[in-house]
Enzyme design. Structure first.
Site, PDB file in Angstrom:
ATOM      1  N   GLU A 229       0.831  -1.219   0.000  1.00  0.00           N
ATOM      2  CA  GLU A 229       0.000   0.000   0.000  1.00  0.00           C
ATOM      3  C   GLU A 229       0.857   1.258   0.000  1.00  0.00           C
ATOM      4  OE1 GLU A 229      -2.196   1.692  -1.288  1.00  0.00           O
ATOM      5  OE2 GLU A 229      -3.872   0.597  -0.415  1.00  0.00           O
ATOM      6  N   ASP A 305      -7.093  -0.215  -3.430  1.00  0.00           N
ATOM      7  CA  ASP A 305      -8.133   0.810  -3.545  1.00  0.00           C
ATOM      8  C   ASP A 305      -8.928   0.629  -4.839  1.00  0.00           C
ATOM      9  OD1 ASP A 305      -6.278   1.481  -5.418  1.00  0.00           O
ATOM     10  OD2 ASP A 305      -5.969   3.536  -4.720  1.00  0.00           O
TER      11      ASP A 305
END
Ligand SMILES: *[C@@H]1O[C@H](CO)[C@@H](O)[C@H](O)[C@H]1NC(C)=O
EC number: 3.2.1.55
Length: 506
Positions: A229, A305
């Site tokens: 991430e 995401d």
């Protein structure tokens, strides 16, 4: 009599030998279990990943009537029953709707919902993959992988048993090392349960591609990296690890594993040989990655995401509980090599000869005098006959070339504009000069197959295998059966996407 400890060692030995085929068969998840790092998710459209598994591998949905069917292994522990898919999907299109979890935990992968990024479907979901984009054989038996175009994604935001926080896990995925891009992010593994970016260390997934926005390895890629991430990591440095090589075998085994302040990247050729370790050490020093804050959702083909610009092909992969030893992973690699992944034909129906000139006639009732032609850069259909002008005959004639991106398919060069090819751009077909880019080569590669109407030929996009040459208001698109665009209309789809291929007019 065996002590419990030596009994366990004996089991490891048996299962280890099994990987070489000497004793009982063991699947990858039997091997992980023997190493005390059991699979908590096991996904494959090509084969069972436990020697005793006989359940469903994946579900397909067909375009003709919207019904679904499950595809299971031919036998316990065996290769998928591709013939059952072929029968169910004959004369229509099929999508992969579910990739079942074989671990018994119900961690199935389904169409990914909108997150930080929205998918292309009208409800913001990602697209589903074509069921026929990635044909292969395993030990000579046909199976299909999951060919994921940009915009395609699967996930499970309510997985059970996956690592959370700083807990340890392992993962491998068998991928197509010739199908990748630099967009974010072709991932398989642990991600946010909200499909949004919740911060550094909230993911731990295998990444495959040649994105250089965050990290990179040696050469020009593609690389196996870890998506943790807000960063693709090739090692502990966010920027570069020269020890992480470009790796582009036709079948790649990609491994990422992580535990408290340690993690590793490993990889190798999934069709032969052994694994190498490309990174093994401490967590990145950047804030947020030690300890990790893993959330335990599972993603395939997208970022945490729901960034969905990447492409890649997935054949099989697992996630484990606990940090697998290198020895366990080496046994799994031996098992994968013994499964003998190999390429299978991407085309069927009318055989094309490289170097020949062809013309393609529409088959839709009322349009059967029209052929695929071009007017400037626009690819359209025009009425052409033996009495047409030479100029029009040339506009409707195409030289067959080996596929610019994949020579198991074809590209179509304009007879009147040599050096220019039919490509797709924003899902329309256009005539474009070969600029030598990977994107043009991919967009100009097409795979003819037996026609969707059961006769003649349909021409599938290599890079978007849900999409076919289709005429709509006499203009050519790559269209998906019942997709979101007007030109994707399911009405008359099979006829509009089926063509009679003959010798070229010119
Ligand atoms: C597919 O179409 C062909 C030609 O129309 C037909 O002969 C065949 O029976 C069809 N197959 C199925 C399974 O419907």
């Amino acid at each position: 009599m065996f002590s419990r400890r030596s009994f366990e060692r004996f089991c490891v030995l048996v299962l280890g030998l099994a990987a070489t085929g000497t004793l009982v068969e063991a699947g990858p998840c039997d091997i992980y279990a023997s190493g005390n790092t059991p699979c908590i998710a096991a996904h494959s459209t090509t084969r069972a990943l436990y020697n005793a598994y006989t359940g469903a591998l994946y579900q397909v949905k067909r375009g003709s009537d919207g019904t679904t069917t499950d595809i299971s292994p031919l036998s316990a522990g065996g290769v998928a029953n591709a013939a059952a898919q072929d029968k169910f999907c004959s004369n229509t299109t099929c999508l992969i709707t579910i990739i079942y979890d074989q671990s018994g935990r119900g961690n199935h992968l389904k169409q990914a919902p909108p997150g930080g990024f929205k998918g292309p479907e009208s409800n913001g979901y990602d697209n589903l993959a074509s069921a026929i984009g990635a044909p292969v054989t395993l030990n000579g038996k046909k199976a299909y992988g999951v060919f994921m175009s940009p915009g395609t994604g699967y996930s499970n935001n309510a997985a059970s048993g996956t690592a959370t926080g700083d807990e340890a896990e392992g993962m491998y995925a068998v991928l197509d090392g010739t199908h990748y891009n630099g967009a974010c992010c072709f991932d398989y593994g642990n991600a946010e349960i909200s499909s949004t970016d919740t911060g550094n260390g909230h993911m731990e997934a295998i990444y495959y591609g040649d994105n250089t926005a965050w990290g990179s390895g040696a050469g020009s890629g593609p690389w196996i990296m870890a998506d943790l991430e807000n960063g693709l990591f090739s090692g502990s440095s966010p920027a570069n690890n020269a020890g992480d090589p470009s790796i582009s075998h036709r079948f790649v085994n990609a491994i990422v594993k992580g535990g408290p302040n340690k993690w590793a990247i490993r990889g190798g050729n999934a069709a032969s040989g052994s694994l190498s370790t490309y990174y093994n050490g401490a967590r990145p020093s950047v804030s947020g990655y030690n300890p990790m804050s893993k959330e335990g959702a599972i993603i395939l083909g997208i970022g945490g995401d729901n960034s969905n610009g990447a492409q890649g092909t997935f054949y099989e992969g697992v996630m484990t509980s606990g940090y697998p030893t290198d020895a366990t992973e080496n046994s799994v690699q031996a098992n994968i090599v013994a499964a003998k992944y190999a390429t299978a034909p991407l085309t069927s129906g009318t055989a094309l000869t490289v170097g020949s000139s062809i013309s393609l006639r529409a088959t839709t009732s009322g349009y059967t005098t029209r052929y695929i032609a071009h007017t400037g850069a626009t690819i359209n259909t025009q009425v052409v006959s033996s009495s047409s002008t030479t100029a029009l005959k040339k506009q409707a004639s195409w030289t067959v070339r080996a596929g610019l991106a994949n020579n198991n398919c074809f590209s179509f060069e304009s007879v009147d504009t040599p050096g220019s090819f039919i490509r797709h751009a924003d899902f329309a077909l256009v005539l474009a000069a070969n600029d030598g880019t990977k994107l043009l080569h991919e967009d100009a590669t097409f795979c003819p197959q037996t026609g969707l109407n059961g006769e003649t030929s349909s021409v599938r996009s290599w890079s978007y295998p849900t999409r076919y040459f289709r005429h709509y208001e006499n203009v050519l698109y790559i269209a998906s059966n019942g997709g979101v665009h007007t030109f994707d209309s399911a009405t008359s789809f099979n006829s509009d996407a089926s063509w009679v291929i003959s010798n070229g007019f010119a």
